[in-house]
Design a protein around this motif. Structure first.
Motif, short mmCIF file in Angstrom:
data_model
loop_
_atom_site.label_atom_id
_atom_site.label_comp_id
_atom_site.label_asym_id
_atom_site.label_seq_id
_atom_site.Cartn_x
_atom_site.Cartn_y
_atom_site.Cartn_z
N ARG A 11 0.83 -1.20 0.00
CA ARG A 11 0.00 0.00 0.00
C ARG A 11 0.86 1.25 0.00
NH1 ARG A 11 -5.36 -1.54 2.69
NH2 ARG A 11 -5.33 -3.82 2.55
N VAL A 12 0.36 2.27 -0.66
CA VAL A 12 1.09 3.53 -0.78
C VAL A 12 0.26 4.63 -0.10
CG1 VAL A 12 2.15 5.19 -2.35
CG2 VAL A 12 2.09 2.75 -2.95
N PHE A 13 0.92 5.41 0.77
CA PHE A 13 0.28 6.52 1.46
C PHE A 13 1.03 7.81 1.14
CE2 PHE A 13 -0.72 2.69 3.73
CZ PHE A 13 -2.01 2.87 4.21
N ASP A 14 0.31 8.92 1.10
CA ASP A 14 0.98 10.19 0.82
C ASP A 14 1.60 10.76 2.08
OD1 ASP A 14 -1.05 11.37 2.29
OD2 ASP A 14 -2.12 12.17 0.56
N ALA A 15 2.16 11.96 1.96
CA ALA A 15 2.88 12.57 3.08
C ALA A 15 1.98 12.83 4.27
CB ALA A 15 3.54 13.86 2.61
N LYS A 16 0.67 12.92 4.03
CA LYS A 16 -0.29 13.14 5.11
C LYS A 16 -0.88 11.82 5.62
CE LYS A 16 -1.59 17.76 3.52
NZ LYS A 16 -2.72 18.65 3.10
N LYS A 17 -0.24 10.71 5.22
CA LYS A 17 -0.63 9.37 5.63
C LYS A 17 -2.01 8.97 5.11
CE LYS A 17 2.33 9.25 9.71
NZ LYS A 17 2.44 8.95 11.15
N PRO A 45 2.07 11.78 -8.89
CA PRO A 45 2.99 12.92 -9.11
C PRO A 45 4.19 12.80 -8.18
CG PRO A 45 1.11 13.61 -7.82
CD PRO A 45 0.81 12.21 -8.27
N SER A 46 5.25 13.49 -8.53
CA SER A 46 6.46 13.46 -7.70
C SER A 46 6.13 13.92 -6.30
CB SER A 46 7.53 14.37 -8.30
OG SER A 46 7.89 13.92 -9.60
N GLY A 47 6.80 13.32 -5.33
CA GLY A 47 6.54 13.68 -3.96
C GLY A 47 7.11 12.64 -3.01
N THR A 48 6.66 12.69 -1.79
CA THR A 48 7.11 11.77 -0.75
C THR A 48 5.96 10.84 -0.36
OG1 THR A 48 8.67 13.41 0.12
CG2 THR A 48 8.09 11.56 1.56
N TYR A 49 6.25 9.56 -0.34
CA TYR A 49 5.22 8.56 -0.06
C TYR A 49 5.74 7.53 0.94
CZ TYR A 49 3.16 10.61 -4.21
OH TYR A 49 2.65 11.50 -5.11
N ASN A 50 4.81 6.91 1.64
CA ASN A 50 5.14 5.82 2.55
C ASN A 50 4.70 4.49 1.92
OD1 ASN A 50 5.75 7.72 4.81
ND2 ASN A 50 5.67 5.80 5.96
N ILE A 51 5.60 3.49 2.03
CA ILE A 51 5.32 2.16 1.51
C ILE A 51 5.00 1.25 2.69
CG2 ILE A 51 6.19 0.19 0.20
CD1 ILE A 51 5.87 2.70 -1.46
N VAL A 52 3.84 0.60 2.63
CA VAL A 52 3.41 -0.30 3.70
C VAL A 52 3.09 -1.67 3.11
CG1 VAL A 52 1.66 -0.76 5.45
CG2 VAL A 52 2.51 1.57 5.12
N VAL A 53 3.75 -2.70 3.61
CA VAL A 53 3.44 -4.08 3.22
C VAL A 53 2.47 -4.65 4.25
CG1 VAL A 53 4.35 -6.40 2.85
CG2 VAL A 53 5.64 -4.41 2.07
N ALA A 100 -6.75 -4.13 11.15
CA ALA A 100 -6.87 -5.06 12.28
C ALA A 100 -6.55 -6.49 11.90
CB ALA A 100 -8.28 -4.96 12.87
N ASP A 101 -6.93 -6.91 10.69
CA ASP A 101 -6.74 -8.30 10.26
C ASP A 101 -5.49 -8.50 9.42
OD1 ASP A 101 -9.07 -8.92 11.57
OD2 ASP A 101 -10.32 -8.85 9.77
N TYR A 102 -4.56 -7.58 9.50
CA TYR A 102 -3.36 -7.65 8.66
C TYR A 102 -2.08 -7.61 9.50
CZ TYR A 102 -5.87 -7.03 4.26
OH TYR A 102 -6.68 -7.22 3.17
N GLU A 103 -1.05 -8.24 8.98
CA GLU A 103 0.31 -8.09 9.48
C GLU A 103 0.91 -6.92 8.72
OE1 GLU A 103 3.34 -11.57 10.27
OE2 GLU A 103 3.68 -10.81 8.25
N VAL A 104 1.20 -5.83 9.40
CA VAL A 104 1.52 -4.56 8.73
C VAL A 104 2.96 -4.16 9.01
CG1 VAL A 104 0.90 -2.12 8.53
CG2 VAL A 104 -0.89 -3.83 8.93
N PHE A 105 3.66 -3.75 7.94
CA PHE A 105 5.03 -3.27 8.05
C PHE A 105 5.18 -1.97 7.27
CE2 PHE A 105 5.17 -7.87 8.44
CZ PHE A 105 5.91 -8.04 9.60
N ASP A 106 5.54 -0.92 7.96
CA ASP A 106 5.80 0.38 7.33
C ASP A 106 7.27 0.43 6.95
OD1 ASP A 106 6.18 3.03 6.60
OD2 ASP A 106 4.84 3.81 8.16
N LEU A 107 7.55 0.48 5.65
CA LEU A 107 8.94 0.46 5.18
C LEU A 107 9.55 1.85 5.09
CD1 LEU A 107 8.84 -2.29 2.40
CD2 LEU A 107 9.14 -2.52 4.87
#
Length: 869
Positions: free
Chosen positions: A776-782, A836-844, A857-864
């Motif tokens: 999953r991809v999140f923007d700078a504002k999560k 668009p260009s910017g800063t993003y968070n990658i979450v597996v 809640a039902d996921y094993e989550v890792f913020d890379l």
């Protein structure tokens, strides 16, 4: 343009999927047909309607294969439409990428094979009695072999009175009467198939499989006679040869499914599929079609896989259907091997594949044992071990540990040191397969033989060898026990697979005449046709073509419960299924238990109360005594490790079973329901997630009656907490695409990717099934902005089976997801967008097993962490 504007515009143009697109569980591009998809339509939707819909949506496609029992088609898409696009279209139920499958890797013998003694092989399963006393041969039953073809000219497939086999329904009494070549010799999975009407085998696997089902090599007088006489399980069965592999390479789902349907059209009663790739869920297209065929009256028998060295969760995908039979392997008890005598004791050995002939050295040859500094037997992988030791003209004894080097490497070191040959002690037991060196005699010996040699050498180093000139029948170390290579279950939904076991280790069978005619191989590929042949005997005996799941129940009810080599306790149901098939018991029994397996699930979802039905089909009333036999528990997470052990720890974690009544009298032709109450094992830590299992037995009191049984499996602990990602080795992780390092190679959070020559790469390593692996991809504002799209348009969304520990080259198995900045805003979106260009968070995030899939809640989550581009 702001990202919110882009996503809003995209969402407005996005259709919600009418069907489901099944993402690849292992999205390596080498395992798929580019632009190829299997498309299943909803019931009532015909081919013409579905194809018109695709055309109306401007999909540029070509029909690869069209199916009937499976309401759908295989297509090649030449436009930009993705599998998700196809699934969104009206009338479409399911879409899968066309994946490529390989023939299972089997352990092979040499060019001058020695192998299983037919009588002893069939004595393990009651087939010898079925042949001799009941005179059943499978006559009148049709078995379709989906494989590399069959050498139908082989004399072992000849009709009575003929010296050579033949092919075709119009030939004179041809045993291989039906079939088709779907691919041609040159087909490798990536090339265009060149089908024709001649399914001759140029690879060998299919001929070996067919021989186990129905060869008769008991009285061949020509030069093509076997090293010893043998017969298949059903030596008068009619065979269909459906060739789905070329001389080398892989085969696609589209080809395999076409062969499955042709086998049905040709009237095959049984389909043998000695193939399958890795662990998965039952929603794969072969398993879906397989269940449809069984529902139409066939039996589908599939290999459980040869990944026993990889640990749990590895049973193969083809046999995962609810109605099909997944077959595990048991080693043959007896085999015919060349032998040597040392210090007055005779031992069997297996020549290396490269040497390929019996070892014959002077009778004056002595032994040299190479030892490590601690006094233990050396594996011979370090050439310095020979420093200061005179091995010239001697036989070197080495340990068969393959973790550091292969047989060819250690053989080269021994030869360079001047040794005359080498014997390698197998770990943990049996006679292993050696590749070896063409100019250096090497042999594999049993573990017990290595211990005997070491003891005799210490007593008298001057003892010499003598080598036999002919093979002898010997009892094999570990014979009758589950094969070490046979894959373990359970599946991703804690379903009990494999279903049944059969002889698959050290099996002599037919091989193409161009390749010496006979061969010894080991694998669940060999166990599977044994069960297919057993189905043929059962159908002939009963005079009915019962559905495969009905026959499966009888075989599971009457199987012989096996034990691991050297063990006094029953092997795990996750290893042996219902036990070793016993065909005579299956034909003799007048009792049955339904269902044929019990899935207790985990602690959180434990099925504490289960009802079984015992049926008495006999001619008189029968009284049954109910009992319980526990089996080995498998602990794969003893140190709270995130990746399961390759060899699970065996523990005595036994469930408790109580019965609503321990004795029940059932009139002739009637049934009785018994309530079982299960309690989880008191021993075994829930934090280690042990898989426990056992058997519930109903024993008739009448003398000579056959007891019947049902296996059960369960997992102690909360399966939703079983680790999915291998965090012990640093997964999931983020790296640079142009880096040679595998884990965490980003200089800093301020690093800027150019997304052309240097892309972010997400590394994942899945240690147990997940219903939905997402990146999953999140923007700078999560704020969530989408699911990552791999560079080859594969989306990081979907179910995933377990990965092996290492690949075939010995490298650590893991997946690499190359990100180019594209995402899909929702799981059901049909188009991707470039952010668009910017800063993003990658979450597996990986969905945990047996959960509803609520995020997070039902996921094993890792913020890379952050990615800038």
């Amino acid at each position: 343009m702001k990202i919110n504007t882009i996503l809003s515009a995209l969402a407005a143009a996005t259709l919600v999927s009418a069907g489901k697109f099944h993402e690849l569980s292992t999205p390596e591009t080498t395992r798929v047909v580019s632009g190829g998809y299997i498309v299943e339509y909803h019931d009532g939707i015909g081919h013409n309607n579905a194809h018109n819909t695709l055309k109306a949506k401007n999909v540029d496609f070509k029909i690869r294969k069209q199916y009937g029992i499976f309401n759908g088609a295989a297509i090649s898409v030449h436009s930009s439409h993705s599998g998700k696009d196809l699934a969104s279209m009206p009338g479409v139920k399911n879409v899968w990428p066309i994946t490529l499958h390989s023939l299972p890797k089997t352990s092979k013998g040499g060019k001058n094979p020695t192998g299983s003694v037919a009588s002893s092989l069939h004595a393990m399963t009651g087939v010898d009695i079925v042949h001799e006393k009941l005179k059943l041969t499978g006559k009148g039953i049709k078995v379709g072999v989906l494989d590399s073809g069959i050498d139908y000219k082989h004399p072992a497939f000849a009709a009575k009175g003929a010296t050579e086999g033949c092919f075709g329904r119009w030939g004179k009494n041809c045993r291989v009467r039906y079939g088709w070549d779907f691919v041609g010799d040159a087909y490798d999975g990536s090339s265009t198939p060149e089908p024709d009407s001649d399914p001759m085998d140029c690879e060998g696997h299919g001929t070996h499989v067919a021989g186990i089902i129905g060869a008769n090599a008991s009285n061949i007088k020509t030069e093509s006679r076997p090293p010893q006489p043998f017969v298949g399980v059903a030596p008068e069965v009619t065979l269909g040869s459906y060739r789905i592999f070329g001389c080398d390479g892989q085969s696609g789902d589209d080809v395999i499914m076409s062969a499955m349907e042709m086998a049905f059209t040709d009237g095959m009663d049984i389909i043998n599929m000695s193939l399958g790739d890795g662990s998965a869920f039952k929603s794969n297209p072969q398993a879906v079609l397989g269940d449809k065929l069984v529902a139409h009256g066939m039996a589908l028998i599939a290999a459980a896989g040869n990944d026993g060295s990889q640990g749990i969760w590895m049973v193969s995908d083809t046999g995962l259907g609810d109605l099909s039979s997944s077959v595990a392997s048991v080693d043959n008890i007896y085999a015919s091997y060349y032998t040597f005598t040392y210090a007055g004791v005779t031992h069997p050995y297996g020549s290396s594949q490269a040497w390929a002939v019996p070892i014959s050295l002077p009778s004056s040859t002595t032994l040299m044992v190479i030892l490590e500094k601690d006094g233990s037997l050396s594996d011979g992988c370090d050439p310095e071990i020979y420093n200061g030791i005179n091995v010239k003209g001697k036989i070197v004894l080495a340990l068969g540990d393959i973790t550091r080097c292969k047989s060819s490497g250690r053989g080269a070191f021994a030869k360079k040191a001047g040794a005359a040959g080498m014997l390698i002690q197998t770990l943990p037991y049996g006679i292993g397969g050696l590749v070896g060196n063409a100019d250096f005699p090497m042999g594999s010996i049993e573990n017990r033989a290595g211990l005997d040699l070491l003891k005799a050498y210490k007593k008298n180093p001057k003892s010499t060898f003598t080598w036999s000139k002919k093979p002898s029948t010997v009892r094999i170390e570990g014979g009758g026990a589950p094969s070490d290579f046979s894959s373990l279950g359970l599946d991703g939904e804690l379903r009990s697979k494999p279903d049944i076991s059969a002889p698959g280790g050290n099996i002599l069978s037919t091989y193409p005449l161009a390749k010496n005619g006979y061969f010894v191989q080991s694998g669940t590929s060999m166990a599977t046709p044994y069960v297919a042949g057993a189905h043929a005997l059962y159908m002939q005996a009963k005079g009915t073509k019962a559905h495969g799941d009905e026959i499966r129940k009888v075989f599971k009810n009457t199987a012989t419960i096996t034990k691991n080599h050297g063990s006094k306790t029953s092997a795990s149901v996750a290893k042996q299924g219902g036990g070793l098939i016993n065909v005579f018991n299956a034909l003799k029994t007048t009792s049955s238990i339904s269902p044929d397996h019990i899935d207790l699930l985990d602690t959180k979802n434990l099925r504490k109360t289960v009802k079984i039905t015992i049926k008495n089909s006999g001619k008189k009333a029968e009284t049954y005594t109910l009992s319980h036999i526990p089996a080995d528990a498998l602990n794969s997470y003893p140190n709270k490790n995130s990746f399961p052990l390759n060899t699970p720890l065996i523990e005595a974690d036994y469930a408790t079973v109580s019965f609503s009544q321990t004795k029940v009298k059932i009139p002739a032709g009637k049934s009785a329901k018994i309530t079982l109450r299960f309690k989880e094992p008191k021993t075994g830590s829930a934090a280690h997630f042990p898989i426990y299992s056992g058997f519930v037995i109903a024993t008739p009191m009448s003398k000579g009656s056959v007891p019947v049984q049902v296996p059960y499996t369960g997992l102690k602990g909360d399966v939703s907490k079983v680790p999915i990602m291998d965090t012990d080795l640093g997964f999931p992780a983020l790296k640079l695409s142009n880096s040679t390092a595998d884990i965490n190679d980003i200089p800093s959070e301020d690093f800027v990717f150019d997304m052309e020559e240097n892309n972010p790469v997400i590394l994942t390593r899945v240690g147990s099934h997940t219903p939905n692996l997402t990146i999953r991809v999140f923007d700078a504002k999560k704020k969530f902005v989408g699911f990552m799209v791999n560079y080859n348009t594969e989306r990081a969304i979907g179910e995933s089976g377990r990965q092996t520990d290492i690949d075939e080259e010995g490298n650590l198995s893991h997946l690499k997801w190359y990100w180019t900045g594209r995402v899909v805003p929702a799981a059901d979106a049909i188009s991707s967008v470039r952010l668009p260009s910017g800063t993003y968070n990658i979450v597996v995030a990986s969905q945990r097993k047996l959960t509803k899939g609520n995020y997070p809640a039902d996921y094993e989550v890792f913020d890379l962490g952050k990615v800038r581009f």
